[in-house]
Design a protein around this motif. Structure first.
Motif, PDB file in Angstrom:
ATOM      1  N   ARG A 134     -38.659 -32.106  11.797  1.00  0.00           N
ATOM      2  CA  ARG A 134     -37.871 -32.756  10.744  1.00  0.00           C
ATOM      3  C   ARG A 134     -36.987 -31.743  10.023  1.00  0.00           C
ATOM      4  NH1 ARG A 134     -42.724 -35.578   9.783  1.00  0.00           N
ATOM      5  NH2 ARG A 134     -43.254 -34.116   8.104  1.00  0.00           N
ATOM      6  N   ARG A 135     -37.512 -30.563   9.768  1.00  0.00           N
ATOM      7  CA  ARG A 135     -36.722 -29.545   9.077  1.00  0.00           C
ATOM      8  C   ARG A 135     -35.547 -29.087   9.935  1.00  0.00           C
ATOM      9  NH1 ARG A 135     -39.519 -24.575   6.751  1.00  0.00           N
ATOM     10  NH2 ARG A 135     -37.434 -24.443   5.841  1.00  0.00           N
ATOM     11  N   ILE A 136     -35.756 -28.980  11.231  1.00  0.00           N
ATOM     12  CA  ILE A 136     -34.684 -28.568  12.131  1.00  0.00           C
ATOM     13  C   ILE A 136     -33.588 -29.628  12.177  1.00  0.00           C
ATOM     14  CG2 ILE A 136     -34.130 -28.134  14.560  1.00  0.00           C
ATOM     15  CD1 ILE A 136     -36.975 -26.828  14.734  1.00  0.00           C
ATOM     16  N   ILE A 137     -33.986 -30.884  12.259  1.00  0.00           N
ATOM     17  CA  ILE A 137     -33.008 -31.979  12.317  1.00  0.00           C
ATOM     18  C   ILE A 137     -32.209 -32.067  11.026  1.00  0.00           C
ATOM     19  CG2 ILE A 137     -32.748 -34.491  12.449  1.00  0.00           C
ATOM     20  CD1 ILE A 137     -35.170 -34.505  14.333  1.00  0.00           C
ATOM     21  N   THR A 138     -32.898 -31.998   9.891  1.00  0.00           N
ATOM     22  CA  THR A 138     -32.223 -32.191   8.606  1.00  0.00           C
ATOM     23  C   THR A 138     -31.595 -30.914   8.070  1.00  0.00           C
ATOM     24  OG1 THR A 138     -34.308 -31.806   7.401  1.00  0.00           O
ATOM     25  CG2 THR A 138     -33.775 -34.085   8.012  1.00  0.00           C
ATOM     26  N   GLY A 139     -32.064 -29.766   8.520  1.00  0.00           N
ATOM     27  CA  GLY A 139     -31.599 -28.505   7.959  1.00  0.00           C
ATOM     28  C   GLY A 139     -30.526 -27.808   8.755  1.00  0.00           C
ATOM     29  N   THR A 140     -30.065 -28.416   9.844  1.00  0.00           N
ATOM     30  CA  THR A 140     -29.017 -27.815  10.665  1.00  0.00           C
ATOM     31  C   THR A 140     -27.998 -28.882  11.057  1.00  0.00           C
ATOM     32  OG1 THR A 140     -30.177 -28.210  12.765  1.00  0.00           O
ATOM     33  CG2 THR A 140     -30.606 -26.115  11.650  1.00  0.00           C
ATOM     34  N   THR A 141     -26.836 -28.427  11.493  1.00  0.00           N
ATOM     35  CA  THR A 141     -25.800 -29.312  12.019  1.00  0.00           C
ATOM     36  C   THR A 141     -25.502 -28.893  13.447  1.00  0.00           C
ATOM     37  OG1 THR A 141     -24.809 -29.607   9.839  1.00  0.00           O
ATOM     38  CG2 THR A 141     -23.434 -30.124  11.739  1.00  0.00           C
ATOM     39  N   SER A 142     -25.528 -29.851  14.375  1.00  0.00           N
ATOM     40  CA  SER A 142     -25.230 -29.558  15.777  1.00  0.00           C
ATOM     41  C   SER A 142     -24.841 -30.845  16.476  1.00  0.00           C
ATOM     42  CB  SER A 142     -26.448 -28.941  16.484  1.00  0.00           C
ATOM     43  OG  SER A 142     -27.554 -29.831  16.454  1.00  0.00           O
ATOM     44  N   GLY A 143     -24.239 -30.695  17.656  1.00  0.00           N
ATOM     45  CA  GLY A 143     -23.870 -31.876  18.412  1.00  0.00           C
ATOM     46  C   GLY A 143     -25.079 -32.672  18.866  1.00  0.00           C
ATOM     47  N   ALA A 144     -26.155 -31.971  19.203  1.00  0.00           N
ATOM     48  CA  ALA A 144     -27.390 -32.618  19.655  1.00  0.00           C
ATOM     49  C   ALA A 144     -28.559 -31.699  19.357  1.00  0.00           C
ATOM     50  CB  ALA A 144     -27.334 -32.922  21.153  1.00  0.00           C
ATOM     51  N   VAL A 145     -29.734 -32.272  19.268  1.00  0.00           N
ATOM     52  CA  VAL A 145     -30.977 -31.510  19.125  1.00  0.00           C
ATOM     53  C   VAL A 145     -31.935 -32.004  20.202  1.00  0.00           C
ATOM     54  CG1 VAL A 145     -32.955 -30.964  17.663  1.00  0.00           C
ATOM     55  CG2 VAL A 145     -30.694 -31.234  16.643  1.00  0.00           C
ATOM     56  N   ALA A 146     -32.565 -31.081  20.903  1.00  0.00           N
ATOM     57  CA  ALA A 146     -33.565 -31.445  21.904  1.00  0.00           C
ATOM     58  C   ALA A 146     -34.820 -30.617  21.670  1.00  0.00           C
ATOM     59  CB  ALA A 146     -33.037 -31.212  23.321  1.00  0.00           C
ATOM     60  N   PHE A 147     -35.957 -31.249  21.761  1.00  0.00           N
ATOM     61  CA  PHE A 147     -37.222 -30.566  21.569  1.00  0.00           C
ATOM     62  C   PHE A 147     -37.954 -30.434  22.904  1.00  0.00           C
ATOM     63  CE2 PHE A 147     -36.482 -32.570  17.390  1.00  0.00           C
ATOM     64  CZ  PHE A 147     -36.466 -31.417  16.620  1.00  0.00           C
ATOM     65  N   GLY A 148     -38.348 -29.217  23.220  1.00  0.00           N
ATOM     66  CA  GLY A 148     -39.170 -28.971  24.401  1.00  0.00           C
ATOM     67  C   GLY A 148     -38.414 -28.818  25.694  1.00  0.00           C
ATOM     68  N   VAL A 149     -37.107 -29.000  25.684  1.00  0.00           N
ATOM     69  CA  VAL A 149     -36.337 -28.885  26.927  1.00  0.00           C
ATOM     70  C   VAL A 149     -34.873 -28.605  26.588  1.00  0.00           C
ATOM     71  CG1 VAL A 149     -35.930 -31.384  27.024  1.00  0.00           C
ATOM     72  CG2 VAL A 149     -35.765 -30.014  29.118  1.00  0.00           C
ATOM     73  N   PRO A 150     -34.225 -27.694  27.304  1.00  0.00           N
ATOM     74  CA  PRO A 150     -32.796 -27.458  27.091  1.00  0.00           C
ATOM     75  C   PRO A 150     -31.943 -28.271  28.058  1.00  0.00           C
ATOM     76  CG  PRO A 150     -33.693 -25.677  28.394  1.00  0.00           C
ATOM     77  CD  PRO A 150     -34.827 -26.637  28.147  1.00  0.00           C
ATOM     78  N   SER A 151     -30.789 -28.682  27.605  1.00  0.00           N
ATOM     79  CA  SER A 151     -29.719 -29.255  28.438  1.00  0.00           C
ATOM     80  C   SER A 151     -29.988 -30.650  28.971  1.00  0.00           C
ATOM     81  CB  SER A 151     -29.398 -28.319  29.623  1.00  0.00           C
ATOM     82  OG  SER A 151     -29.094 -27.018  29.161  1.00  0.00           O
ATOM     83  N   ALA A 152     -31.220 -31.138  28.894  1.00  0.00           N
ATOM     84  CA  ALA A 152     -31.561 -32.405  29.545  1.00  0.00           C
ATOM     85  C   ALA A 152     -30.933 -33.616  28.871  1.00  0.00           C
ATOM     86  CB  ALA A 152     -33.076 -32.573  29.606  1.00  0.00           C
ATOM     87  N   HIS A 153     -30.506 -33.481  27.627  1.00  0.00           N
ATOM     88  CA  HIS A 153     -29.957 -34.649  26.928  1.00  0.00           C
ATOM     89  C   HIS A 153     -28.688 -35.172  27.589  1.00  0.00           C
ATOM     90  CE1 HIS A 153     -27.875 -31.177  25.244  1.00  0.00           C
ATOM     91  NE2 HIS A 153     -26.946 -31.967  24.782  1.00  0.00           N
TER      92      HIS A 153
END
Length: 219
Positions: free
Chosen positions: A133-152
């Motif tokens: 929750r802190r990562i989602i609300t405390g940063t700005t980015s095009g996308a956020v993925a947890f546990g895996v890179p690039s898969a979104h």
């Protein structure tokens, strides 16, 4: 993936010193599992797209890192002891180089992310719901993925796009149709009677009162 030459490749890795010491040998093991003892001999490992990109990347790694200008090969490289002021941290790498930047914890990691341009994608490896929750609300980015890179990119229902310098808007599926289409506004008013005369000069107290009343209803 493609020797790091993708727009969503991890550009650097933030972690605590303790985790960094554990992670470094594991990254080396993973590279060997993927590409064997000599990645240059692996059919699964890519080459740098052109000479300009090759020599730019060679300039970011210490001397002695495996490379071959003739084939534009640069070995998969993990850099340790990297600071935010180092040349490798001054722009998008777009190559097979992963700097590890040590931070004291999540608070400092969030400050580091916020100190630069908003990334196209942000990847975090944590099972903590509070940290997520802190990562989602405390940063700005095009996308956020947890546990895996690039898969979104491969999830059809998710929009793909950036924010700020990483790009604006998103596409994939319905969002792609909206982003790359122009919704043309069309308005038609009868020529007679001219119902807009109330907005023409000269402006009188009566006209002003009527316009204010109409605008009040629209609000």
């Amino acid at each position: 993936m493609n020797a790091g030459q993708t727009c969503v490749a991890p550009d650097y890795l933030l972690t605590t010193p303790a985790v960094a010491r554990r992670l470094e040998p594991l990254l080396a093991t993973a590279i060997r599992e993927f590409y064997g003892a000599d990645p240059a001999a692996s059919d699964s490992y890519g080459r740098i797209v052109n000479d300009a990109a090759f020599f730019r990347l060679v300039g970011l790694v210490p001397a002695g890192i495996g490379s071959d200008a003739a084939t534009r090969y640069i070995a998969p490289t993990v850099l340790t002891g990297v600071s935010l002021d180092d040349p490798v941290m001054q722009g998008e790498i777009f190559g097979p180089i992963l700097p590890i930047v040590e931070v004291s914890g999540l608070d400092e990691a969030l400050r580091v992310i916020r100190s630069g341009p908003a990334p196209l994608a942000l990847y975090a490896f944590t099972s903590s719901a509070r940290a997520r929750r802190r990562i989602i609300t405390g940063t700005t980015s095009g996308a956020v993925a947890f546990g895996v890179p690039s898969a979104h990119l491969s999830v059809a229902g998710l929009p793909f796009g950036g924010v700020g310098r990483s790009g604006m808007g998103a596409y994939h599926g319905e969002r792609g149709l909206l982003t790359f289409s122009h919704e043309k506004a069309v308005l038609a008013k009868p020529l007679r009677p001219d119902t807009l005369r109330i907005a023409y000069p000269p402006f009188t107290p009566r006209k002003d009162a009527i316009v204010r009343k109409v605008l009040g209803r629209l609000r």
